[in-house]
Motif scaffolding. Structure first.
Motif, PDB file in Angstrom:
ATOM      1  N   SER A  83     -28.027 -39.889  19.647  1.00  0.00           N
ATOM      2  CA  SER A  83     -27.047 -39.469  20.647  1.00  0.00           C
ATOM      3  C   SER A  83     -27.305 -38.013  21.028  1.00  0.00           C
ATOM      4  CB  SER A  83     -25.628 -39.620  20.102  1.00  0.00           C
ATOM      5  OG  SER A  83     -25.359 -38.626  19.122  1.00  0.00           O
ATOM      6  N   LEU A  84     -26.980 -37.688  22.265  1.00  0.00           N
ATOM      7  CA  LEU A  84     -27.185 -36.314  22.723  1.00  0.00           C
ATOM      8  C   LEU A  84     -26.320 -35.339  21.938  1.00  0.00           C
ATOM      9  CD1 LEU A  84     -28.517 -34.315  24.534  1.00  0.00           C
ATOM     10  CD2 LEU A  84     -26.967 -34.948  26.391  1.00  0.00           C
ATOM     11  N   ALA A  85     -25.163 -35.792  21.522  1.00  0.00           N
ATOM     12  CA  ALA A  85     -24.306 -34.923  20.710  1.00  0.00           C
ATOM     13  C   ALA A  85     -25.036 -34.487  19.442  1.00  0.00           C
ATOM     14  CB  ALA A  85     -23.015 -35.645  20.358  1.00  0.00           C
ATOM     15  N   GLU A  86     -25.849 -35.378  18.860  1.00  0.00           N
ATOM     16  CA  GLU A  86     -26.633 -35.021  17.679  1.00  0.00           C
ATOM     17  C   GLU A  86     -27.811 -34.125  18.050  1.00  0.00           C
ATOM     18  OE1 GLU A  86     -27.219 -38.258  14.574  1.00  0.00           O
ATOM     19  OE2 GLU A  86     -26.814 -39.441  16.380  1.00  0.00           O
ATOM     20  N   ARG A  87     -28.544 -34.525  19.103  1.00  0.00           N
ATOM     21  CA  ARG A  87     -29.761 -33.805  19.486  1.00  0.00           C
ATOM     22  C   ARG A  87     -29.472 -32.389  19.968  1.00  0.00           C
ATOM     23  NH1 ARG A  87     -31.420 -36.378  24.003  1.00  0.00           N
ATOM     24  NH2 ARG A  87     -29.922 -38.076  23.914  1.00  0.00           N
ATOM     25  N   ALA A  88     -28.325 -32.188  20.602  1.00  0.00           N
ATOM     26  CA  ALA A  88     -28.030 -30.883  21.196  1.00  0.00           C
ATOM     27  C   ALA A  88     -27.846 -29.793  20.146  1.00  0.00           C
ATOM     28  CB  ALA A  88     -26.786 -30.973  22.073  1.00  0.00           C
ATOM     29  N   GLY A  89     -27.384 -30.165  18.958  1.00  0.00           N
ATOM     30  CA  GLY A  89     -27.173 -29.161  17.922  1.00  0.00           C
ATOM     31  C   GLY A  89     -26.182 -28.089  18.339  1.00  0.00           C
ATOM     32  N   ALA A  90     -25.099 -28.516  18.952  1.00  0.00           N
ATOM     33  CA  ALA A  90     -24.131 -27.557  19.488  1.00  0.00           C
ATOM     34  C   ALA A  90     -23.341 -26.880  18.382  1.00  0.00           C
ATOM     35  CB  ALA A  90     -23.182 -28.260  20.448  1.00  0.00           C
ATOM     36  N   PRO A  91     -23.178 -25.564  18.446  1.00  0.00           N
ATOM     37  CA  PRO A  91     -22.365 -24.871  17.444  1.00  0.00           C
ATOM     38  C   PRO A  91     -20.876 -25.117  17.690  1.00  0.00           C
ATOM     39  CG  PRO A  91     -23.065 -23.324  19.131  1.00  0.00           C
ATOM     40  CD  PRO A  91     -23.736 -24.635  19.447  1.00  0.00           C
ATOM     41  N   SER A  92     -20.087 -25.018  16.651  1.00  0.00           N
ATOM     42  CA  SER A  92     -18.634 -25.205  16.804  1.00  0.00           C
ATOM     43  C   SER A  92     -17.985 -24.005  17.476  1.00  0.00           C
ATOM     44  CB  SER A  92     -17.991 -25.448  15.442  1.00  0.00           C
ATOM     45  OG  SER A  92     -18.260 -24.365  14.559  1.00  0.00           O
ATOM     46  N   ALA A 104     -26.167 -21.215  23.175  1.00  0.00           N
ATOM     47  CA  ALA A 104     -25.129 -21.934  22.437  1.00  0.00           C
ATOM     48  C   ALA A 104     -24.200 -22.683  23.387  1.00  0.00           C
ATOM     49  CB  ALA A 104     -24.335 -20.967  21.568  1.00  0.00           C
ATOM     50  N   ARG A 105     -23.804 -22.027  24.475  1.00  0.00           N
ATOM     51  CA  ARG A 105     -22.916 -22.693  25.432  1.00  0.00           C
ATOM     52  C   ARG A 105     -23.642 -23.849  26.118  1.00  0.00           C
ATOM     53  NH1 ARG A 105     -18.770 -25.222  26.042  1.00  0.00           N
ATOM     54  NH2 ARG A 105     -17.846 -25.329  28.114  1.00  0.00           N
ATOM     55  N   GLY A 106     -24.929 -23.669  26.399  1.00  0.00           N
ATOM     56  CA  GLY A 106     -25.709 -24.756  26.985  1.00  0.00           C
ATOM     57  C   GLY A 106     -25.741 -25.969  26.075  1.00  0.00           C
ATOM     58  N   ARG A 107     -25.938 -25.741  24.789  1.00  0.00           N
ATOM     59  CA  ARG A 107     -25.953 -26.855  23.833  1.00  0.00           C
ATOM     60  C   ARG A 107     -24.584 -27.535  23.776  1.00  0.00           C
ATOM     61  NH1 ARG A 107     -30.414 -27.190  20.516  1.00  0.00           N
ATOM     62  NH2 ARG A 107     -31.895 -25.444  20.667  1.00  0.00           N
ATOM     63  N   GLN A 108     -23.527 -26.749  23.845  1.00  0.00           N
ATOM     64  CA  GLN A 108     -22.197 -27.349  23.850  1.00  0.00           C
ATOM     65  C   GLN A 108     -21.982 -28.229  25.082  1.00  0.00           C
ATOM     66  OE1 GLN A 108     -19.480 -24.032  23.529  1.00  0.00           O
ATOM     67  NE2 GLN A 108     -19.430 -24.131  21.290  1.00  0.00           N
ATOM     68  N   LEU A 109     -22.387 -27.733  26.246  1.00  0.00           N
ATOM     69  CA  LEU A 109     -22.208 -28.509  27.472  1.00  0.00           C
ATOM     70  C   LEU A 109     -22.986 -29.819  27.427  1.00  0.00           C
ATOM     71  CD1 LEU A 109     -22.372 -25.679  30.167  1.00  0.00           C
ATOM     72  CD2 LEU A 109     -20.397 -27.105  29.607  1.00  0.00           C
ATOM     73  N   LEU A 110     -24.197 -29.776  26.910  1.00  0.00           N
ATOM     74  CA  LEU A 110     -24.987 -31.001  26.798  1.00  0.00           C
ATOM     75  C   LEU A 110     -24.308 -31.980  25.838  1.00  0.00           C
ATOM     76  CD1 LEU A 110     -28.596 -29.482  26.632  1.00  0.00           C
ATOM     77  CD2 LEU A 110     -27.485 -30.571  28.601  1.00  0.00           C
ATOM     78  N   ALA A 111     -23.826 -31.481  24.705  1.00  0.00           N
ATOM     79  CA  ALA A 111     -23.182 -32.353  23.713  1.00  0.00           C
ATOM     80  C   ALA A 111     -21.898 -32.960  24.259  1.00  0.00           C
ATOM     81  CB  ALA A 111     -22.898 -31.558  22.440  1.00  0.00           C
ATOM     82  N   GLU A 112     -21.186 -32.200  25.109  1.00  0.00           N
ATOM     83  CA  GLU A 112     -19.900 -32.667  25.643  1.00  0.00           C
ATOM     84  C   GLU A 112     -20.048 -33.627  26.810  1.00  0.00           C
ATOM     85  OE1 GLU A 112     -18.097 -29.018  26.768  1.00  0.00           O
ATOM     86  OE2 GLU A 112     -17.870 -28.288  24.709  1.00  0.00           O
ATOM     87  N   SER A 113     -21.257 -33.780  27.328  1.00  0.00           N
ATOM     88  CA  SER A 113     -21.454 -34.532  28.561  1.00  0.00           C
ATOM     89  C   SER A 113     -21.156 -36.018  28.440  1.00  0.00           C
ATOM     90  CB  SER A 113     -22.900 -34.369  29.037  1.00  0.00           C
ATOM     91  OG  SER A 113     -23.789 -35.048  28.165  1.00  0.00           O
ATOM     92  N   GLY A 114     -21.358 -36.581  27.260  1.00  0.00           N
ATOM     93  CA  GLY A 114     -21.184 -38.009  27.086  1.00  0.00           C
ATOM     94  C   GLY A 114     -22.328 -38.831  27.647  1.00  0.00           C
ATOM     95  N   LYS A 115     -23.405 -38.172  28.082  1.00  0.00           N
ATOM     96  CA  LYS A 115     -24.562 -38.863  28.644  1.00  0.00           C
ATOM     97  C   LYS A 115     -25.667 -38.915  27.586  1.00  0.00           C
ATOM     98  CE  LYS A 115     -23.649 -37.196  33.351  1.00  0.00           C
ATOM     99  NZ  LYS A 115     -24.219 -36.484  34.534  1.00  0.00           N
TER     100      LYS A 115
END
Length: 374
Positions: A12-21, A134-145
């Motif tokens: 899942s992109l949420a996993e791949r993005a590695g978004a920080p909390s 970091a914000r870019g990774r968050q946006l990718l993880a939040e996309s649901g795509k």
């Protein structure tokens, strides 16, 4: 016998993005940070053009252009942008992250930002870039795509070494290279423009309002085999019109398309199919011109710019791109533009770079796209 094993399923992109909390802190340089607003267009314009001049970039922006950037409906300034001000309230750094609503096959997060030349070397850029990533990774993880994705940023060939190192240290890799090309228009007797007529049955006409949506559909078809390109929504297509030059824009229309054949073609997208069934005009090639008057002084002469040029896949090989470009160059020359200019991917799959070279275009400047693929 060799067995070809299927590729493992994409995580899942949420996993791949590695978004920080949480986003990293911005403390360097003693600046005060806040989100941008549309009212910041004036000071942000001054900062961006100051950076462009210091870094040898071949363009300058106008207030109208920047207002369009800040007003893009898909850009969430409150969460996806930051401005750094000094004790006197002067803008000294900015950054924002942009994702595009039409992205379907690969989701992209573009990182934009810079630090005032007078405040470089204080660690501001390093912290700002970390915030953007970091914000870019968050946006990718939040996309649901759950599709492939990338973090991306552009650098001019004149970019200062410290900015290049920011990308390198963060793991960004040069992925694509672009050339800013020019074709002189000041002596057309000695260097005539090509004389190309479109095929019988097709019509080359100015790009009018009735062609705007059909041209978007043609663009999405023309660019679906281009690296890094994603479909544009109507909202995206109609944005960025501050520099649009309708007097330099043309389309090729097929007034009697073979509708059954196009509907049977598996490459015909759903939006084009619906337009064909509704009897809408079929734009098969297009040239969108732009007038960047703020750049005239930087180049040292006025120029006409090819913003976008494309031909539908089913209509390639009929010299439509040459006909459109020749029409545009004649329009540039009629308006006393010294040169025709455009930007091209050096690995364009349609061979556009060779086409432009054959028409007398030569390189003036270059840039590159750096990415992290996710």
């Amino acid at each position: 016998m060799t067995t070809v094993r299927p590729a493992p399923p994409l995580r899942s992109l949420a996993e791949r993005a590695g978004a920080p909390s949480a986003l990293p802190s911005l403390t360097a340089g003693g600046l005060t940070w806040r989100p941008a607003t549309r009212d910041d267009a004036g000071p942000l314009l001054d900062l961006r053009n100051t950076v462009a001049e210091a870094d040898g970039e071949p363009y300058r922006e106008t207030a109208d252009e920047l207002r369009e950037v800040l007003g893009a409906p898909w850009l969430r300034l409150d969460t996806d942008s930051v401005l750094g001000e000094d004790a006197e309230g002067r803008l000294r750094a900015y950054g924002y992250v942009e994702t595009m609503p039409g992205d379907t096959n690969r989701l992209r997060a573009f990182l934009w930002g810079a630090v005032h030349p007078d405040r470089r070397g204080e660690g501001i850029g390093r912290e700002l870039f970390a915030w953007q990533e970091a914000r870019g990774r968050q946006l990718l993880a939040e996309s649901g795509k759950d599709v492939p994705a990338r973090l991306a940023g552009f650098l001019e060939d004149t970019a200062p070494a410290p900015k290049v190192r920011l990308y390198e240290r963060a793991g960004f890799t040069p992925r694509r290279f672009y050339s800013d090309l020019e074709r002189d228009l000041r002596d057309l007797d000695a260097h005539p423009l090509p004389a190309v007529d479109v095929d019988d049955g097709l019509r080359l006409v100015p790009l009018g309002d009735e062609h705007d949506e059909p041209a978007r559909l043609a663009h999405n078809d023309a660019f679906r085999d281009h690296w890094g390109s994603e479909p544009q929504t109507t909202e995206q297509w109609r944005s960025g019109r501050a520099t649009y030059a309708p007097e330099w824009s043309f389309v090729v229309v097929d007034p009697e398309p073979d509708v059954p054949a196009l509907l049977a073609d598996p490459h015909t997208d759903a939006e084009t199919a619906a337009a064909l069934r509704a009897g809408e005009p079929l734009v098969v090639g297009y040239h969108v011109g732009a007038r960047y008057t703020a750049d005239f002084a930087v180049r040292g002469y006025p120029f006409g710019y090819t913003e976008i040029l494309g031909v539908r896949r089913a209509y390639r090989g009929r010299k439509l791109a040459v006909a459109l470009l020749a029409a545009a160059m004649r329009a540039f020359a009629d308006d006393d533009m010294a040169v025709a200019a455009l930007d091209v991917d050096t690995q364009n799959p349609t061979g556009a770079h060779g086409l432009y070279a054959s028409l007398g275009y030569t390189k003036r400047h270059g840039s590159r796209l750096l990415t992290i693929e996710l």
